[in-house]
Design a protein around this motif. Structure first.
Motif, PDB file in Angstrom:
ATOM      1  N   LYS A   1      16.370 -57.184   2.037  1.00  0.00           N
ATOM      2  CA  LYS A   1      17.658 -56.516   1.894  1.00  0.00           C
ATOM      3  C   LYS A   1      17.478 -55.135   1.267  1.00  0.00           C
ATOM      4  O   LYS A   1      18.086 -54.156   1.694  1.00  0.00           O
ATOM      5  CB  LYS A   1      18.591 -57.370   1.031  1.00  0.00           C
ATOM      6  CG  LYS A   1      20.039 -56.886   1.028  1.00  0.00           C
ATOM      7  CD  LYS A   1      20.902 -57.739   0.136  1.00  0.00           C
ATOM      8  CE  LYS A   1      21.293 -58.996   0.878  1.00  0.00           C
ATOM      9  NZ  LYS A   1      22.319 -59.786   0.163  1.00  0.00           N
TER      10      LYS A   1
ATOM     11  N   ARG B   1      21.051 -51.660   9.013  1.00  0.00           N
ATOM     12  CA  ARG B   1      21.956 -52.781   8.755  1.00  0.00           C
ATOM     13  C   ARG B   1      21.344 -54.044   9.354  1.00  0.00           C
ATOM     14  O   ARG B   1      21.019 -54.102  10.538  1.00  0.00           O
ATOM     15  CB  ARG B   1      23.317 -52.519   9.379  1.00  0.00           C
ATOM     16  CG  ARG B   1      24.329 -53.613   9.097  1.00  0.00           C
ATOM     17  CD  ARG B   1      25.632 -53.297   9.739  1.00  0.00           C
ATOM     18  NE  ARG B   1      25.372 -52.780  11.085  1.00  0.00           N
ATOM     19  CZ  ARG B   1      26.217 -52.889  12.093  1.00  0.00           C
ATOM     20  NH1 ARG B   1      27.359 -53.465  11.938  1.00  0.00           N
ATOM     21  NH2 ARG B   1      25.909 -52.401  13.276  1.00  0.00           N
TER      22      ARG B   1
ATOM     23  N   ASP C   1      22.016 -58.241   9.470  1.00  0.00           N
ATOM     24  CA  ASP C   1      22.948 -59.328   9.170  1.00  0.00           C
ATOM     25  C   ASP C   1      22.281 -60.345   8.253  1.00  0.00           C
ATOM     26  O   ASP C   1      21.055 -60.501   8.242  1.00  0.00           O
ATOM     27  CB  ASP C   1      23.408 -60.011  10.465  1.00  0.00           C
ATOM     28  CG  ASP C   1      24.177 -59.055  11.364  1.00  0.00           C
ATOM     29  OD1 ASP C   1      24.845 -58.158  10.818  1.00  0.00           O
ATOM     30  OD2 ASP C   1      24.086 -59.215  12.592  1.00  0.00           O
TER      31      ASP C   1
ATOM     32  N   ARG D   1      18.109 -47.539   5.467  1.00  0.00           N
ATOM     33  CA  ARG D   1      19.453 -47.383   6.049  1.00  0.00           C
ATOM     34  C   ARG D   1      19.569 -48.119   7.382  1.00  0.00           C
ATOM     35  O   ARG D   1      20.038 -47.581   8.386  1.00  0.00           O
ATOM     36  CB  ARG D   1      19.807 -45.915   6.195  1.00  0.00           C
ATOM     37  CG  ARG D   1      19.929 -45.232   4.854  1.00  0.00           C
ATOM     38  CD  ARG D   1      20.475 -43.844   4.983  1.00  0.00           C
ATOM     39  NE  ARG D   1      20.751 -43.329   3.650  1.00  0.00           N
ATOM     40  CZ  ARG D   1      20.337 -42.165   3.211  1.00  0.00           C
ATOM     41  NH1 ARG D   1      19.637 -41.384   3.995  1.00  0.00           N
ATOM     42  NH2 ARG D   1      20.633 -41.761   2.010  1.00  0.00           N
TER      43      ARG D   1
ATOM     44  N   ALA E   1      15.838 -52.773   3.803  1.00  0.00           N
ATOM     45  CA  ALA E   1      16.833 -52.385   4.803  1.00  0.00           C
ATOM     46  C   ALA E   1      17.778 -51.329   4.240  1.00  0.00           C
ATOM     47  O   ALA E   1      18.137 -50.377   4.935  1.00  0.00           O
ATOM     48  CB  ALA E   1      17.607 -53.608   5.265  1.00  0.00           C
ATOM     49  N   LYS E   2      18.155 -51.477   2.988  1.00  0.00           N
ATOM     50  CA  LYS E   2      19.047 -50.496   2.371  1.00  0.00           C
ATOM     51  C   LYS E   2      18.343 -49.149   2.247  1.00  0.00           C
ATOM     52  O   LYS E   2      18.925 -48.100   2.529  1.00  0.00           O
ATOM     53  CB  LYS E   2      19.496 -50.979   0.994  1.00  0.00           C
ATOM     54  CG  LYS E   2      20.447 -50.030   0.313  1.00  0.00           C
ATOM     55  CD  LYS E   2      20.872 -50.535  -1.047  1.00  0.00           C
ATOM     56  CE  LYS E   2      21.784 -49.510  -1.701  1.00  0.00           C
ATOM     57  NZ  LYS E   2      22.068 -49.835  -3.071  1.00  0.00           N
TER      58      LYS E   2
END
Length: 95
Positions: A9, A18, A20, A16, A12-13
Motif C-alpha cells: 500500500k 491505485r 484495490d 501514485r 503504491a502510494k
C-alpha cells in the motif's frame, strides 16, 4: 526481506498507483517472488567475471583519420539553388 500488505500500500502510494484492497495480497506475493529471485542472483559467484555491455564479444574497427574529400566547396554549392559568397543562400524568414 518480506513485503506485506501495508508495504504494498505504501509503495503504491509513493508511485501514485491505485491498487484495490483485494489486489494487495496477490501483489505482495508477486513482489516477494521477485525479491526471492533477486536474492538468488546475489548468491552467484561473479569473482573474476569482467563487466560487459553485450553478450557478444566485439570491437569497433578504427580507420585512419584522414581528410579524403576536402576542398569541394564549389562542387557542393553547384547543387544549391542559390549561393552567395561561398555559402548556401536561403530566403529571408523573419521580417
Amino acid at each position: 526481506m518480506s513485503v506485506d500488505k501495508a508495504t504494498v500500500k505504501r509503495i503504491a502510494k509513493l508511485a501514485r498507483i491505485r491498487i484495490d484492497e483485494d489486489r494487495l495480497d496477490p501483489m505482495a506475493g508477486e513482489l516477494n517472488n521477485i525479491l526471492d529471485w533477486v536474492e538468488q542472483l546475489s548468491a552467484v559467484d561473479t569473482d573474476g567475471v569482467k563487466p560487459m555491455t553485450s553478450v557478444v564479444d566485439h570491437c569497433l574497427h578504427w580507420r585512419a583519420d584522414e581528410v579524403t574529400d576536402g576542398n569541394k566547396r564549389d562542387d557542393v554549392l553547384s547543387n544549391a539553388p542559390d549561393a552567395e559568397f561561398g555559402f548556401f543562400a536561403v530566403p529571408k524568414v523573419i521580417e
